[in-house]
Design an enzyme around this catalytic site. Sequence first.
Site, PDB file in Angstrom:
ATOM      1  N   ARG A   1       0.800  -1.229   0.000  1.00  0.00           N
ATOM      2  CA  ARG A   1       0.000   0.000   0.000  1.00  0.00           C
ATOM      3  C   ARG A   1       0.830   1.274   0.000  1.00  0.00           C
ATOM      4  O   ARG A   1       0.392   2.294  -0.542  1.00  0.00           O
ATOM      5  CB  ARG A   1      -0.961   0.008   1.199  1.00  0.00           C
TER       6      ARG A   1
ATOM      7  N   CYS B   1     -10.024  -1.607   5.328  1.00  0.00           N
ATOM      8  CA  CYS B   1     -11.481  -1.511   5.489  1.00  0.00           C
ATOM      9  C   CYS B   1     -11.871  -0.419   6.478  1.00  0.00           C
ATOM     10  O   CYS B   1     -12.955   0.166   6.367  1.00  0.00           O
ATOM     11  CB  CYS B   1     -12.061  -2.858   5.928  1.00  0.00           C
TER      12      CYS B   1
ATOM     13  N   GLN C   1     -15.373  -1.553  14.979  1.00  0.00           N
ATOM     14  CA  GLN C   1     -15.157  -2.459  13.868  1.00  0.00           C
ATOM     15  C   GLN C   1     -15.667  -3.869  14.141  1.00  0.00           C
ATOM     16  O   GLN C   1     -15.424  -4.457  15.198  1.00  0.00           O
ATOM     17  CB  GLN C   1     -13.662  -2.476  13.516  1.00  0.00           C
TER      18      GLN C   1
ATOM     19  N   GLU D   1      -4.096  -0.907  13.332  1.00  0.00           N
ATOM     20  CA  GLU D   1      -5.240  -0.299  12.661  1.00  0.00           C
ATOM     21  C   GLU D   1      -5.235   1.221  12.739  1.00  0.00           C
ATOM     22  O   GLU D   1      -5.641   1.910  11.797  1.00  0.00           O
ATOM     23  CB  GLU D   1      -6.535  -0.860  13.263  1.00  0.00           C
TER      24      GLU D   1
ATOM     25  N   LYS E   1      -2.836   2.745  10.192  1.00  0.00           N
ATOM     26  CA  LYS E   1      -3.430   2.660   8.853  1.00  0.00           C
ATOM     27  C   LYS E   1      -4.527   3.708   8.688  1.00  0.00           C
ATOM     28  O   LYS E   1      -4.634   4.365   7.636  1.00  0.00           O
ATOM     29  CB  LYS E   1      -4.018   1.266   8.619  1.00  0.00           C
TER      30      LYS E   1
ATOM     31  N   ARG F   1     -12.721  -2.969  18.578  1.00  0.00           N
ATOM     32  CA  ARG F   1     -13.431  -4.148  18.067  1.00  0.00           C
ATOM     33  C   ARG F   1     -14.703  -4.317  18.885  1.00  0.00           C
ATOM     34  O   ARG F   1     -14.658  -4.315  20.120  1.00  0.00           O
ATOM     35  CB  ARG F   1     -12.555  -5.393  18.183  1.00  0.00           C
TER      36      ARG F   1
ATOM     37  N   HIS G   1     -18.512  -1.632   9.731  1.00  0.00           N
ATOM     38  CA  HIS G   1     -17.678  -0.739  10.541  1.00  0.00           C
ATOM     39  C   HIS G   1     -18.361   0.627  10.632  1.00  0.00           C
ATOM     40  O   HIS G   1     -18.724   1.222   9.604  1.00  0.00           O
ATOM     41  CB  HIS G   1     -16.304  -0.549   9.900  1.00  0.00           C
TER      42      HIS G   1
END
Length: 360
Positions: A117, A157, A183, A209, A212, A243, A250
């Site tokens: 990425r 995501c 999420q 996460e 990102k 989570r 999400h």
Amino acid sequence: MKQFRVAVVGATGMVGQRFLTLLDGHPWFDVAAVAASPRSAGQPYGQAVAGRWMMDRLIPQRVLGMTVLDASDVKRVSAEVDFVFCAVDMNKDEIRALEEAYAKAETPVVSNNSANRHIPDVPMLIPEINPEHAEIITLQRRRLGTRSGFIAVKPNCSIQSYVPVLHPLRGFGLKEVSVCTYQAVSGAGKRLADWPEMEDNVIPYIGGEEVKSEREPLKVWGELTGEGIISAQTPVIAAQCLRVPVSDGHIAAVSVRFDKKPSGQEILEAWRNWETVPQQLGLPSAPTPFLRYFEEADRPQPRLDKNEGRGMAVTVGRLREDPIFDWRFVALSHNTLRGAAGGGVLTAELLCKQGWIKHK
């Protein structure tokens, strides 16, 4: 049109399974091969996923008896297909090497993985936001020494719920963003039934996460240069990722500050009037509308709204003034459809339509 022959590499995992259900009956793409790890290779696909099929529909007949190929046998898989979708579960160095091997075998790769990425000449695409970033493929091919092979990736995501909602607001001078994402367990490749620790619980940490969520939007909004894609410098994004015991979907709770604060009506009009390329091109997976705003105070909700636009739309609600920032809202996307396999399929449709992916 003549269908493109595709392979799903990493076909036995949750995202790979989702790819196969989305590709079943697709008007442009035909699954010609499935590939996975050596422990699954050589088995009929139905046998390879016996006891671990996670989708809410039956295994597509097209692949049920198809022999699973070894994902590392790049030459064999490439001989069967025009391009591959990649959703393997390996470490990043292994993924990067595998995806480059397919690209160098002149087989384009549309990847769900994070390994490539942040390579400057690898486009990280949300087709409604940055379709022009595909142009960097020319630079990547020069580096790889390929004529037709390349790698394109989709973002994490977690950013799909809020970045599409922020994008039409950038014209107001989007300056600072505070976001908390809630999420679903499918983002970890799991189901609620398989994760007893999630019952009656919230886990306030998802490894990697938050980085990102803060970095990837800036590449999506980045500038194309002769050296690659240079990430944007603004807005500054602060993210927390939790989570929660939800199967799919999400949610993001977002607060934003602008250089010049728009009115609520201006924000709603920006969302409503945003024209996007996939919808203009009529791509098969493109939802219409892409964004949907709910007036109800208790929407969007994963149970009610995750499948909006066949799971490819982004929903938003609760726009209200923020006493610390300027405005706040709540947004939702389906994390394994828009956020994973569905976003990959839409990306491939865009790249085929633009001519980057061709028949071998």
